[in-house]
Enzyme design. Structure first.
Site, PDB file in Angstrom:
ATOM      1  CG  HIS A 101      -4.405 110.816 -29.870  1.00 11.52           C
ATOM      2  ND1 HIS A 101      -4.216 110.606 -28.523  1.00 11.52           N
ATOM      3  CD2 HIS A 101      -5.151 109.762 -30.298  1.00 11.52           C
ATOM      4  CE1 HIS A 101      -4.807 109.476 -28.163  1.00 11.52           C
ATOM      5  NE2 HIS A 101      -5.375 108.946 -29.231  1.00 11.52           N
ATOM      6  CG  HIS A 270      -9.228 100.164 -31.694  1.00  7.11           C
ATOM      7  ND1 HIS A 270     -10.062 100.120 -30.604  1.00  7.11           N
ATOM      8  CD2 HIS A 270      -8.517 101.306 -31.554  1.00  7.11           C
ATOM      9  CE1 HIS A 270      -9.872 101.181 -29.852  1.00  7.11           C
ATOM     10  NE2 HIS A 270      -8.933 101.924 -30.423  1.00  7.11           N
TER      11      HIS A 270
END
Length: 731
Positions: A101, A270
C-alpha cells in the site's frame, strides 16, 4: 492481510483526455480534518526537513549495516506484541500489505504516488480506509527505525520490511534497491480525487459501471476515494467478478502493470495472510488524522470488549484467509481458487465475500488466533475475477501448472511495484540491487565525458550549421523538459526524443525536429546525440545572449548516453506526452483544466520554483520557442535575443486586452489605448503573469530597469537546471 489488491478496471487508454493534470484540484487535508493542527503555518520560516539541506541520504544508507538490519526485521516477524498480536504468530502478511500500500499509490499518468518518499506516514494516506490499521505496522517498525536512525529512511524501511516478510515465509524476491529519501510533510500537489466522502460512507463510484474506467478523472486509478485499487467486494460493492476484472485491468495498467503481472501480484499477495472483519465495524474509532491527542496517532481504535485486536480485528470488513497455509509460500492459491466452486456469503462485519462449497477439512485455514481451530478460506470478488474472466483464467491456469513461472513472475512484479517510482537504476543503493537491466527502468548506456576541445569543436560546427536560435532552443527544451521529478522519468539523457513515440509528438513539431536532429547528428563528432542536443541549446542560447548585448556564460556538462529502441518501452512513454505546454505556448484543444493550472502542474513536475517558471516562460517567448511559430506572447521586436521584453511589454499600461471572439477565453488581443491599433496577441499562459498577483510580483522584478542582467542570469540558471534534471550520474 487486508489488501484491496485486486484492481478495478475497464478498457480504454490508461490516460485519456484532459484530466491527467488535476493535481492542483481536489480536496485538501484541511477539508477532511478541519481541526488538525496547521503546522504548515511555519512553512515560510524554513523547510520542514529536520535533517537539513546538506544531509546526504545516499551516503548515510551506504554506511548502513544492511545485513544486521535484515536480521532484525526477520526477528520482528515472529515477535508478536500483545497490543497488536500477530496473526498466526507471524507479522509477515501485515508488512507485505504495508509495503504494497506504500508503493501501490503510484500511477503512470503523472508519476505521482508510490513509496518513494514515505508518504504513508501522513494524511490523507495514513487515514484512508484502505490503509486501515497500517499505523500499527509502522509502530511495530519504530524500534528498528530508532535503532538505525538516519541510515535508513522510513520509505526504504517500508519496502525492505515487505521484502523480508516474503523471504521469511519462503517466498521469492528479485532484489531490493534503497535510496528513497523521506519527506517530513504531506506532498500537497497530489490530486487524490474531489469527493467529500470515503469509500465506506456510501459515496457513488467515480465511474459509470457500464463503461468502466475509461471516464475516470485524470491520473486516478481507484474508483472510490480512500482505495488503493479496487473495492474487494466488487465495483462500488457490486460482487460481479467480470466487472471487477474489467476494472482490475484498467487500474493496473494505470500503474504500469500488464495483465500477467496483475495476476501474479494478486495471487502472490493473497498467498499470505488474511482479511479482517470478525467484529462490528461501527465500533471503530477515528482514523489517525482525526483521533484525539491521547491516542497518539493510533487510529481505528475499537470499543469492542477485546479492544478490537486479535480475533475481533476489523479492517476491510472481509474475514478469512485466502489459503490454508497463510504464512508459507505455496501453490495453494490457484489450487483453491480454481478447484472449488464458490458461493457468495457475508462476513461477520457484513462484507460480501466468496466461500468454497463443501471445502475439505485439510483445505481449511487455521484460525489466526488459535491454530487448533479450522475455518473456511475465502476469496474476494477481485479474486474471483481471476477465475471468471476468460483472459485472467488463462493466466491463472498457466501459473497453476507452472509454479516456477509463477514464482518468477511474482518476484519481478513485486520488484517493479516497489521500485517503479524510483527512476533510473543509477539511483538504487545497496547490496541487493539486481544486475539485470529492466526495460521499465528506462535504461540508458553510460555516456563518455567529452573533452573541452571536443565540446568547443562541436559548438563551432553547430554555430555554423545554419540552425536557428529558435530551432536549437526548441529541440533542447523538447528533449529535457520531458523530465518529471515525481518518478524521475524523461529528461535529455538517452536522447529518446529521436525515438518512438517522442519524435512524432505534435508538440515537438516532427518535421522541424527531424531536420534539427539530422544536422546535429552530422556535426556531433564524438559526442552522444543526447549531449549534442543539449549543447545545441547552449549554442543557441549563447548567441541569443550575445545578440542582446550581454556577456553571460551558459554552462554545459556532458557525459550523457544514447538509448536505443530496444532499451525503450515506447508505449510507456506515451503518458509523458504533454497535452498542453505553456512553456511552448502549446494548446491543441480546450481542456477542462485551466491552461494556467496546467502550466503550474508541468512546472511542479519539472521541480521549478515560481521565479524559475516565470523567468523560463518569459525567456522562451522572446527566443521564439512557441510551438509552430505561434506569435502569442512573443512580446518583442528583437526576436531571438534573450531580453526581458516579455515582461516589460506585458506590464505596459498602454495596452488594453480583450478576449478574441470564439476563442473560449484562450486567446487575447491587445490594442493601444491611444491609437486603437493591435499591438500583441497572447494566451492565458501569457496574461496570467500580469493578472495573478503572485506571478505579477515576480514578473515586475524581471521588468524593472537594472534587472536586465539578472533576468539573463536567472534564465540561464533555470535553463541549466532543466537540462540536467535527470543527471543522477553527476549529482
Amino acid at each position: 492481510m487486508d489488501v484491496a489488491t485486486g484492481s478495478t478496471a475497464g478498457g480504454g487508454c490508461p490516460m485519456h483526455g484532459d484530466g491527467r493534470v488535476r493535481a492542483l484540484l481536489g480536496r485538501t487535508n484541511r477539508d477532511w480534518w478541519p481541526d488538525a493542527l496547521a503546522v504548515d503555518i511555519l512553512s515560510p520560516n524554513g523547510s520542514a526537513n529536520p535533517m537539513g539541506e546538506d544531509f546526504d541520504y545516499a551516503e548515510a544508507f551506504n554506511a548502513l549495516d544492511y545485513h544486521a538490519l535484515k536480521a532484525d526485521l526477520t526477528a520482528l516477524m515472529t515477535d508478536s506484541q500483545p497490543w497488536w498480536p500477530a496473526d498466526y504468530g507471524h507479522y509477515g502478511p501485515f508488512f507485505i500489505r504495508m509495503a504494497w500500500h506504500a508503493a501501490g499509490t503510484y500511477r503512470t499518468g503523472d508519476g505521482r504516488g508510490g513509496a518513494n518518499s514515505g508518504q504513508q506516514r501522513f494524511a490523507p494516506l495514513n487515514s484512508w480506509p484502505d490503509n486501515g490499521n497500517l499505523d500499527k505496522a509502522r509502530r511495530l517498525l519504530w524500534p528498528i527505525k530508532q535503532k538505525y536512525g538516519q541510515n535508513v529512511s522510513w520509505a526504504d524501511l517500508f519496502i525492505l520490511a515487505g521484502n523480508v516478510a516474503i523471504e521469511s515465509m519462503g517466498g521469492p524476491i528479485f532484489g531490493f534497491g534503497g535510496g528513497r529519501a523521506d519527506v517530513y510533510e504531506p506532498e500537497k500537489d497530489i490530486y487524490w480525487g474531489d469527493e467529500d466522502k470515503w469509500v465506506n460512507e456510501g459515496v457513488q463510484t467515480r465511474i459509470d459501471p457500464d463503461r468502466g474506467l475509461q471516464d475516470l478523472d485524470g491520473p486516478l486509478a481507484a474508483i472510490q476515494m480512500g482505495l488503493i485499487y479496487v473495492n474487494p467486494e466488487g465495483p462500488g460493492g457490486n460482487p460481479d467478478p467480470l466487472q471487477s476484472a474489467r476494472d482490475i485491468k484498467a487500474t493496473f495498467e494505470r500503474m504500469a502493470m500488464n495483465h500477467e503481472e496483475t495476476v501474479a501480484l494478486t495471487a502472490g499477495g493473497h498467498t499470505f495472510g488474511k482479511a479482517h472483519g470478525n467484529g462490528d465495524p461501527s465500533l471503530l474509532g477515528a482514523a489517525p488524522a482525526g483521533c484525539d491527542l491521547a491516542s497518539q496517532g493510533f487510529g481505528w481504535v475499537s470499543s469492542h470488549e477485546s479492544g478490537g485486536i486479535g480475533e475481533h480485528t476489523v479492517t476491510s470488513g472481509l474475514e478469512g484467509a485466502w489459503v490454508n497455509t497463510p504464512t508459507q509460500w505455496s501453490e495453494n492459491y490457484f489450487r483453491l481458487l480454481l478447484d472449488y466452486d464458490y458461493e457468495l456469503v457475508h462476513s461477520p462485519a457484513g462484507a460480501q465475500q466468496w466461500q468454497p462449497i463443501n471445502q475439505k477439512p485439510e483445505d481449511m485455514a487455521p484460525a489466526a488466533w488459535d491454530a487448533s481451530i479450522k475455518v473456511p478460506t475465502m476469496m474476494t470478488t477481485a479474486d474471483m475475477a481471476l477465475k471468471m474472466d476468460p483472459e485472467f483464467r488463462v493466466i491463472s491456469e498457466k501459473f497453476r501448472t507452472d509454479h516456477e513461472s509463477f514464482k518468477d513472475a511474482f518476484a519481478r512484479a513485486w520488484f517493479k511495484l516497489c521500485h517503479r517510482d524510483m527512476g533510473p537504476k543509477v539511483r538504487y543503493l545497496g547490496p541487493e540491487v539486481p544486475a539485470e537491466d529492466l526495460i521499465w527502468q528506462d535504461p540508458v548506456p553510460a555516456g563518455t565525458m567529452p573533452s573541452d576541445a571536443d565540446v568547443a569543436a562541436v559548438k563551432a560546427k553547430i554555430a555554423a550549421s545554419g540552425l536557428t536560435v529558435s530551432q536549437l532552443i526548441k529541440t533542447a527544451w523538447a528533449s529535457a523538459s520531458t523530465y518529471r521529478k515525481s518518478d524521475h522519468r524523461g529528461g535529455a539523457n538517452g536522447a529518446r526524443i529521436r525515438l518512438d513515440p517522442q519524435k512524432d509528438w505534435d508538440v515537438n513539431e516532427p518535421a522541424m525536429l527531424a531536420k534539427v536532429l539530422a544536422k546535429l547528428d552530422e556535426v556531433r563528432g564524438p559526442l552522444s546525440m543526447a549531449d549534442a542536443i543539449v549543447l545545441g541549446g547552449v549554442v543557441g542560447l549563447e548567441k541569443a545572449i550575445r545578440d542582446a548585448g550581454f556577456d553571460v556564460e551558459v554552462p554545459f556538462t556532458g557525459g550523457r548516453g544514447d538509448a536505443t529502441e530496444a532499451q525503450t518501452e515506447a508505449d510507456s512513454f506515451a503518458v509523458l506526452e504533454p497535452q498542453a505546454d505553456a512553456f511552448r505556448n502549446y494548446l491543441p484543444r480546450k481542456l477542462r483544466v485551466k491552461t494556467e493550472e496546467m502550466m503550474l502542474d508541468r512546472a511542479a513536475l519539472l521541480g521549478l520554483s515560481v521565479p524559475e517558471m516565470t523567468v523560463l516562460v518569459g525567456g522562451l517567448r522572446v527566443l521564439g520557442a512557441n510551438h509552430g511559430e505561434r506569435g502569442h506572447g512573443h512580446f518583442t521586436k528583437r526576436s531571438g535575443q534573450l531580453t526581458n521584453d516579455f515582461f516589460v511589454n506585458l506590464l505596459e499600461m498602454t495596452n488594453v486586452w480583450k478576449a478574441v471572439e470564439d476563442s473560449d477565453d484562450e486567446e487575447y488581443v491587445a490594442t493601444d489605448r491611444a491609437g486603437g491599433h493591435e499591438t500583441w496577441r497572447a494566451s492565458r499562459a501569457d496574461l496570467v503573469f500580469g493578472s495573478n498577483a503572485e506571478l505579477r510580483a515576480v514578473a515586475e522584478v524581471y521588468a524593472e530597469k537594472g534587472h536586465e542582467t539578472k533576468f539573463v542570469k536567472d534564465f540561464v540558471k533555470a535553463w541549466n537546471k532543466v537540462m540536467n534534471a535527470d543527471r543522477f550520474d553527476v549529482k
